[in-house]
Design a protein around this motif. Structure first.
Motif, PDB file in Angstrom:
ATOM      1  N   PRO A   1       1.202  36.609 -52.083  1.00  0.00           N
ATOM      2  CA  PRO A   1       0.261  35.607 -51.443  1.00  0.00           C
ATOM      3  C   PRO A   1       0.807  34.462 -50.828  1.00  0.00           C
ATOM      4  O   PRO A   1       0.222  33.848 -50.071  1.00  0.00           O
ATOM      5  N   GLN A   2       2.126  34.101 -51.364  1.00  0.00           N
ATOM      6  CA  GLN A   2       2.779  33.071 -50.761  1.00  0.00           C
ATOM      7  C   GLN A   2       3.046  33.488 -49.235  1.00  0.00           C
ATOM      8  O   GLN A   2       2.970  32.766 -48.244  1.00  0.00           O
ATOM      9  N   LEU A   3       3.439  34.781 -48.744  1.00  0.00           N
ATOM     10  CA  LEU A   3       3.498  35.349 -47.396  1.00  0.00           C
ATOM     11  C   LEU A   3       2.318  35.211 -46.692  1.00  0.00           C
ATOM     12  O   LEU A   3       2.191  34.837 -45.496  1.00  0.00           O
ATOM     13  N   VAL A   4       1.211  35.601 -47.234  1.00  0.00           N
ATOM     14  CA  VAL A   4      -0.002  35.566 -46.668  1.00  0.00           C
ATOM     15  C   VAL A   4      -0.581  34.240 -46.336  1.00  0.00           C
ATOM     16  O   VAL A   4      -0.987  34.060 -45.000  1.00  0.00           O
ATOM     17  N   LEU A   5      -0.363  33.219 -47.149  1.00  0.00           N
ATOM     18  CA  LEU A   5      -0.517  31.907 -46.881  1.00  0.00           C
ATOM     19  C   LEU A   5       0.370  31.338 -45.883  1.00  0.00           C
ATOM     20  O   LEU A   5      -0.159  30.706 -44.925  1.00  0.00           O
TER      21      LEU A   5
ATOM     22  N   LEU B   1       4.325  40.125 -38.694  1.00  0.00           N
ATOM     23  CA  LEU B   1       3.769  39.100 -39.910  1.00  0.00           C
ATOM     24  C   LEU B   1       3.099  39.955 -41.047  1.00  0.00           C
ATOM     25  O   LEU B   1       3.304  39.981 -42.074  1.00  0.00           O
ATOM     26  N   ALA B   2       2.083  40.592 -40.404  1.00  0.00           N
ATOM     27  CA  ALA B   2       1.221  41.387 -41.261  1.00  0.00           C
ATOM     28  C   ALA B   2       2.146  42.850 -41.844  1.00  0.00           C
ATOM     29  O   ALA B   2       1.861  43.201 -43.007  1.00  0.00           O
ATOM     30  N   MET B   3       2.981  43.177 -40.888  1.00  0.00           N
ATOM     31  CA  MET B   3       3.967  44.215 -41.457  1.00  0.00           C
ATOM     32  C   MET B   3       4.926  43.871 -42.467  1.00  0.00           C
ATOM     33  O   MET B   3       4.993  44.479 -43.724  1.00  0.00           O
TER      34      MET B   3
ATOM     35  N   LEU C   1      -5.024  36.677 -44.351  1.00  0.00           N
ATOM     36  CA  LEU C   1      -4.126  37.402 -43.431  1.00  0.00           C
ATOM     37  C   LEU C   1      -5.045  37.839 -42.520  1.00  0.00           C
ATOM     38  O   LEU C   1      -4.535  38.241 -41.257  1.00  0.00           O
ATOM     39  N   SER C   2      -6.160  38.442 -42.731  1.00  0.00           N
ATOM     40  CA  SER C   2      -6.945  39.015 -41.823  1.00  0.00           C
ATOM     41  C   SER C   2      -7.634  37.995 -40.571  1.00  0.00           C
ATOM     42  O   SER C   2      -7.888  38.488 -39.480  1.00  0.00           O
ATOM     43  N   LEU C   3      -7.662  36.644 -41.111  1.00  0.00           N
ATOM     44  CA  LEU C   3      -7.975  35.651 -40.015  1.00  0.00           C
ATOM     45  C   LEU C   3      -6.795  35.096 -39.324  1.00  0.00           C
ATOM     46  O   LEU C   3      -7.226  34.346 -38.290  1.00  0.00           O
ATOM     47  N   SER C   4      -5.536  35.189 -39.750  1.00  0.00           N
ATOM     48  CA  SER C   4      -4.576  34.777 -38.708  1.00  0.00           C
ATOM     49  C   SER C   4      -4.498  35.166 -37.682  1.00  0.00           C
ATOM     50  O   SER C   4      -4.326  34.287 -36.611  1.00  0.00           O
TER      51      SER C   4
ATOM     52  N   ALA D   1      14.910  47.741 -47.671  1.00  0.00           N
ATOM     53  CA  ALA D   1      13.569  47.260 -47.470  1.00  0.00           C
ATOM     54  C   ALA D   1      13.561  45.795 -47.326  1.00  0.00           C
ATOM     55  O   ALA D   1      12.917  44.934 -46.580  1.00  0.00           O
ATOM     56  N   ARG D   2      14.771  45.249 -47.882  1.00  0.00           N
ATOM     57  CA  ARG D   2      15.022  43.752 -47.667  1.00  0.00           C
ATOM     58  C   ARG D   2      15.588  43.346 -46.378  1.00  0.00           C
ATOM     59  O   ARG D   2      15.135  42.336 -45.773  1.00  0.00           O
ATOM     60  N   ILE D   3      16.414  44.266 -45.905  1.00  0.00           N
ATOM     61  CA  ILE D   3      16.878  44.043 -44.521  1.00  0.00           C
ATOM     62  C   ILE D   3      15.884  44.328 -43.685  1.00  0.00           C
ATOM     63  O   ILE D   3      15.775  43.290 -42.617  1.00  0.00           O
ATOM     64  N   TYR D   4      14.745  45.302 -43.686  1.00  0.00           N
ATOM     65  CA  TYR D   4      13.549  45.267 -42.937  1.00  0.00           C
ATOM     66  C   TYR D   4      12.882  44.182 -43.012  1.00  0.00           C
ATOM     67  O   TYR D   4      12.242  43.705 -41.819  1.00  0.00           O
ATOM     68  N   GLN D   5      12.547  43.694 -44.334  1.00  0.00           N
ATOM     69  CA  GLN D   5      11.855  42.203 -44.254  1.00  0.00           C
ATOM     70  C   GLN D   5      12.285  41.156 -43.385  1.00  0.00           C
ATOM     71  O   GLN D   5      11.503  40.369 -42.780  1.00  0.00           O
ATOM     72  N   THR D   6      13.695  41.146 -43.503  1.00  0.00           N
ATOM     73  CA  THR D   6      14.446  40.048 -42.901  1.00  0.00           C
ATOM     74  C   THR D   6      14.357  40.110 -41.473  1.00  0.00           C
ATOM     75  O   THR D   6      13.900  39.088 -40.605  1.00  0.00           O
ATOM     76  N   VAL D   7      14.107  41.347 -40.833  1.00  0.00           N
ATOM     77  CA  VAL D   7      14.024  41.634 -39.472  1.00  0.00           C
ATOM     78  C   VAL D   7      12.658  41.331 -39.005  1.00  0.00           C
ATOM     79  O   VAL D   7      12.560  40.698 -38.008  1.00  0.00           O
ATOM     80  N   LEU D   8      11.644  41.860 -39.948  1.00  0.00           N
ATOM     81  CA  LEU D   8      10.369  41.595 -39.297  1.00  0.00           C
ATOM     82  C   LEU D   8      10.127  40.079 -39.180  1.00  0.00           C
ATOM     83  O   LEU D   8       9.355  39.722 -38.309  1.00  0.00           O
TER      84      LEU D   8
END
Length: 302
Positions: free
Chosen positions: A280-284, A190-192, A18-21, A222-229
């Motif tokens: 980890p799936q989202l980080v990748l 994405l990081a958020m 994530l830090s490298l993305s 939080a699920r809605i927030y995730q979808t918006v992000l």
């Protein structure tokens, strides 16, 4: 060896992608527009890694000193409680990472500008100081922002704006055009999203010790927030591709869409410990997205 493994676990190396993305995206976009020295890119990436590890170790230490625990404790947290790791040992590790971050950052500036004694170099040093301070203050200190619901702001600024636009500037000595804000926003949200999954997973144990956006919104919010992000991430990158000269390769990142569909499906179906594998799936996925997004602007150069 077991002792060493405990300290390695405190580094939380699985967060490194994530830090490298963001910095990889910024460097690739810079390379598409200008000639970029490999040594500059190497030290940008190295500095990003050191800052991420500094943040991780500081967070472990900060949580331990505050006596906070989560329902999903890492081996380093358990080792601290059992005495296998000590607060003094982590404090020393924090100091080492500060030194490495400063040394790598200065080398990055030198290879980019040929000196560390210039106005541009001085400005970058100020941003470097702010980055180091931000990395340490998430849970460390008397009033850490990670306990006040400000973590989302931090990751957006430093994993998005600073990572993409900062790496682009270090590579090219210019911020380019205003449209560069779009990929920076994309990497930032994405990081958020990664932070939000982490906070969704720990929403119940966190409520007793810290304020998070997920805790304020509740599980459904939080699920809605995730979808918006995730939607904003894609909208920003699509808008950037559309504003650049047309080339179908610029939309190469669309290949990563199934990863995000699978992620959101998992987020809506799971909670608490069930969300652990989607972190980890989202980080990748974020790393793949940024590599494809930047790579799409490099292919025509090959």
């Amino acid at each position: 060896m077991g002792f060493l493994k405990k300290y390695i676990s405190a580094l939380r190396l699985r967060t490194i992608p994530l830090s490298l993305s963001g910095v990889l995206l910024g460097c690739m976009l810079a390379y598409a527009d200008f000639h970029v020295r490999p040594a500059v890119v190497a030290f940008i990436l190295l500095t990003a890694v050191f800052l991420q590890i500094l943040s991780n170790v500081s967070n472990e230490l900060g949580d331990f000193l505050r006596g906070n625990s989560s329902g999903h404790e890492r081996s380093a947290s358990l080792a601290l409680k059992s005495g296998e790791l000590t607060a003094g040992g982590l404090e020393m590790l924090v100091r080492i990472m500060v030194v490495l971050s400063v040394a790598s950052g200065l080398a990055m500036i030198y290879f980019s500008f040929g000196t560390i004694f210039s106005l541009d170099a001085f400005v970058l040093m100020i941003f470097g100081y702010m980055s180091i301070r931000a990395a340490m203050r998430y849970t460390l200190g008397s009033n850490p922002y990670g306990y006040r619901g400000l973590g989302d702001v931090y990751v957006f600024v430093f994993f998005g704006l600073v990572s993409v636009m900062g790496s682009y500037f270090v590579c090219t000595h210019t911020f380019g055009t205003a449209k560069l804000l779009l990929p920076a926003v994309s990497a930032g949200v994405l990081a958020m999203a990664v932070l939000n999954v982490n906070n969704m997973r720990d929403i119940e144990p966190d409520r007793a010790v810290r304020v998070t956006v997920a805790g304020k919104l509740g599980e459904h919010g939080a699920r809605i927030y995730q979808t918006v992000l995730v939607a904003v991430d894609w909208a920003a990158m699509i808008a950037y591709a559309m504003l650049c000269f047309y080339d179908p390769w610029h939309y190469l990142f669309v290949l990563s869409l199934p990863l995000f569909i699978w992620h959101l499906a998992g987020v809506w179906k799971n909670s608490s410990a069930g969300l652990d594998r989607y972190l980890p799936q989202l980080v990748l996925s974020a790393l793949i997205f940024c590599l494809l997004a930047g790579g799409g602007f490099l292919i025509y150069l090959i």
